[in-house]
Enzyme design. Sequence first.
Site, short mmCIF file in Angstrom:
data_model
loop_
_atom_site.label_atom_id
_atom_site.label_comp_id
_atom_site.label_asym_id
_atom_site.label_seq_id
_atom_site.Cartn_x
_atom_site.Cartn_y
_atom_site.Cartn_z
N THR A 84 -9.01 16.68 18.71
CA THR A 84 -8.85 16.15 17.35
C THR A 84 -7.39 16.01 16.99
O THR A 84 -6.52 16.72 17.03
CB THR A 84 -9.53 17.08 16.55
OG1 THR A 84 -10.85 17.16 17.26
CG2 THR A 84 -9.86 16.65 15.40
N ARG A 117 -8.42 33.37 13.48
CA ARG A 117 -7.42 34.38 13.55
C ARG A 117 -6.37 33.99 12.52
O ARG A 117 -5.38 33.31 12.86
CB ARG A 117 -6.98 34.31 15.03
CG ARG A 117 -7.82 34.65 16.26
CD ARG A 117 -7.18 34.41 17.43
NE ARG A 117 -6.80 32.92 17.65
CZ ARG A 117 -7.40 31.94 18.15
NH1 ARG A 117 -8.73 32.42 18.46
NH2 ARG A 117 -6.92 30.75 18.08
N LYS A 151 -20.80 19.69 22.78
CA LYS A 151 -20.15 18.65 22.84
C LYS A 151 -20.75 17.31 23.53
O LYS A 151 -20.48 16.37 23.63
CB LYS A 151 -18.70 19.09 23.40
CG LYS A 151 -18.10 20.07 22.87
CD LYS A 151 -17.19 19.33 21.57
CE LYS A 151 -16.16 20.32 21.22
NZ LYS A 151 -15.32 19.63 20.31
N TYR A 169 -6.87 18.78 23.89
CA TYR A 169 -6.47 19.43 22.55
C TYR A 169 -5.17 19.54 21.90
O TYR A 169 -4.62 20.50 21.67
CB TYR A 169 -7.13 20.85 22.87
CG TYR A 169 -7.46 21.98 21.70
CD1 TYR A 169 -8.47 21.70 20.82
CD2 TYR A 169 -6.72 23.21 21.61
CE1 TYR A 169 -8.80 22.42 20.08
CE2 TYR A 169 -7.38 24.20 20.86
CZ TYR A 169 -8.14 23.70 19.65
OH TYR A 169 -8.75 24.43 18.74
N HIS A 205 -4.55 20.38 14.31
CA HIS A 205 -6.06 20.79 14.36
C HIS A 205 -6.36 22.06 15.05
O HIS A 205 -6.96 22.99 14.69
CB HIS A 205 -7.03 19.79 15.14
CG HIS A 205 -8.04 20.13 15.60
ND1 HIS A 205 -9.22 19.96 14.88
CD2 HIS A 205 -8.68 20.41 16.83
CE1 HIS A 205 -10.42 20.26 15.20
NE2 HIS A 205 -10.16 20.60 16.66
N GLU A 221 -15.05 14.33 15.53
CA GLU A 221 -13.78 14.64 15.67
C GLU A 221 -12.97 13.35 16.06
O GLU A 221 -13.29 12.54 16.84
CB GLU A 221 -13.54 15.56 17.06
CG GLU A 221 -13.90 16.93 16.92
CD GLU A 221 -13.65 17.89 17.95
OE1 GLU A 221 -13.23 17.59 19.15
OE2 GLU A 221 -13.69 19.10 17.70
#
Length: 431
Positions: free
Chosen positions: A363, A146, A256, A132, A137, A202
Site C-alpha cells: 500500500t 504499537r 488477502k 510492503y 502505510h 489497498e
Amino acid sequence: MSEQRNETHDPATRSWVEGADGHPVFPVQNLPLGIFSTDGAGPRPGTAIGDHILDLAALAGLLPAEVRPALRQPMLNPLFALPPSARTALRKAVFRLLTDPAHRDDVAPALYQASSCAMHLPAAIGDYTDFYVGIHHATHVGRLFRPDNPLLPNYKWVPIGYHGRASSIRISGEPVRRPRGQSKAPDTETPSFGPSRRLDYELELGVWIGSGNPLGTPIPISQASAHVAGLCLLNDWSARDFQAWEYQPLGPFLAKNFHSTISPWVITADALAPFRRAQPPRPAGDPAPLDYLHDPADQARGAFAIELEVLIATAAMREQGLAPVCLSRGPATNMYWTVAQIVTHHASNGCNLNPGDLLGSGTISGPAETEFGSLLELSRGGQRPIALPTGETRCFVEDGDELTISATACADGAVPIGFGPCTARILPALA
Ligand code: MN
C-alpha cells in the site's frame, strides 16, 4: 527497465488516429500492452491508442521478426520472456505505424473501438508476491497496534513481503464477492465465521516481471530494471477482521487471497522512461541499504513520477447521479524501496522469477491524511468514519461500493500518460 528516451517519447509527434493526440490516458507516447478480444476473435495482444485498441496480432507481419511469434499468443508471457530490446523494437515499430500517415491504410483495419472490446489478464500469472514498501502505510498501520514503536526493526533493512495467491487475481471491472471468514472481536471469547465486516482496499502498483532468472541465480541490483516489463495498478482487497486474527505467526492468508484487482494495461518500462526520478533520500539516521540492494544508478533513477488516486462511488451515489469522490491522492515516490530493490531482494536467495510473475508494491500512502492508501488508515482503524456527499459514512467498504484506482505519470518535457482504471464493485457475501 529500459531507461532511454528516444523518438517514441517526443511530445511533438502526432498520431493519425482520431482522438489520440491530447488523450489523457493513452496518447501515442504511451502504447501500453494488453490482451483483448472482440466479437468473433479470441484473446490476443493489443495496444491502446486514444479510445481505440490496435490489434498487434493482426499486424504481426509489419512488426519486428523477433516479436512475431509472441504476438500470436493469447497472453503476454512470451513477449515478457524476450530481452527488453525486443519490446523496445516493438514499441518503435508501433509508434511509426501510428504516426506516419503512409501506414494508415494498412493499419486502420486493425483498430477497434476500445468500448467494443473485452480486456483479459495480460499474462498467465505463475506467482504473485506482495511487498510492503509504503513506509507511511507501514507506520500508520503499525501505530494502530504499537503507538510508540510503529515500525518493526527490520523494516529499513529488508524489503518485507509475503507470497500471495495468483489464482484469484482478476482484471478491472470484475465484481468482488465479499469474503466469508474467521475473525474474533476483541470483546468476545471465541472467534466466529461469517462475512467480513472490515473489508478494505489497498492502493498499490503492480510490477510485471520480464525475462526473470534461473533457479539458484540471483539478479544483481545493477540488472534488476532489465527484468521489469512494466507496471500496472493493483488493488489488494483486504479483510482486516480476518487479517488481525489469522496473521500471526505466518502473515497474511485468507484475508488477502480471495480477490485482487489489476488494471488491464501494462505500462511498459519504455513508456515510463521520461518519468524516472531519483529515489528520495532516506531520512537522516536511517541505515544505508546493504550492498546487494545499493546501486547508484538505481538511486538516481529508480523512482517514478506517478500520481495515484482512489475514488469511491456508493450505490446511493450512483443512483443520485453523483460523481465518484476522491478518497486519497499521492505520489508513488512514497516507496521506501525501489522497484529494482524488490526484484533483486526477491531473487537474492536464488528464488527464480518467471515471465509474467506479478509483484505488488504494498500500500502506497503519504504522510498527509489526504494521501492515505487504505480505509484502515483513513478511518483510523474504524474509529473515524468518512463522510460522503449522500450523508452516508464509511469506515470500511460496503456492498455496492465501487472503488477505482487511477494513476497518471507526469514530467516536464513529456506527454502525460495514464494507467487506465483499476475498478471493482463489491457484491454481498454468499448466504
Ligand atoms: Mn498489500
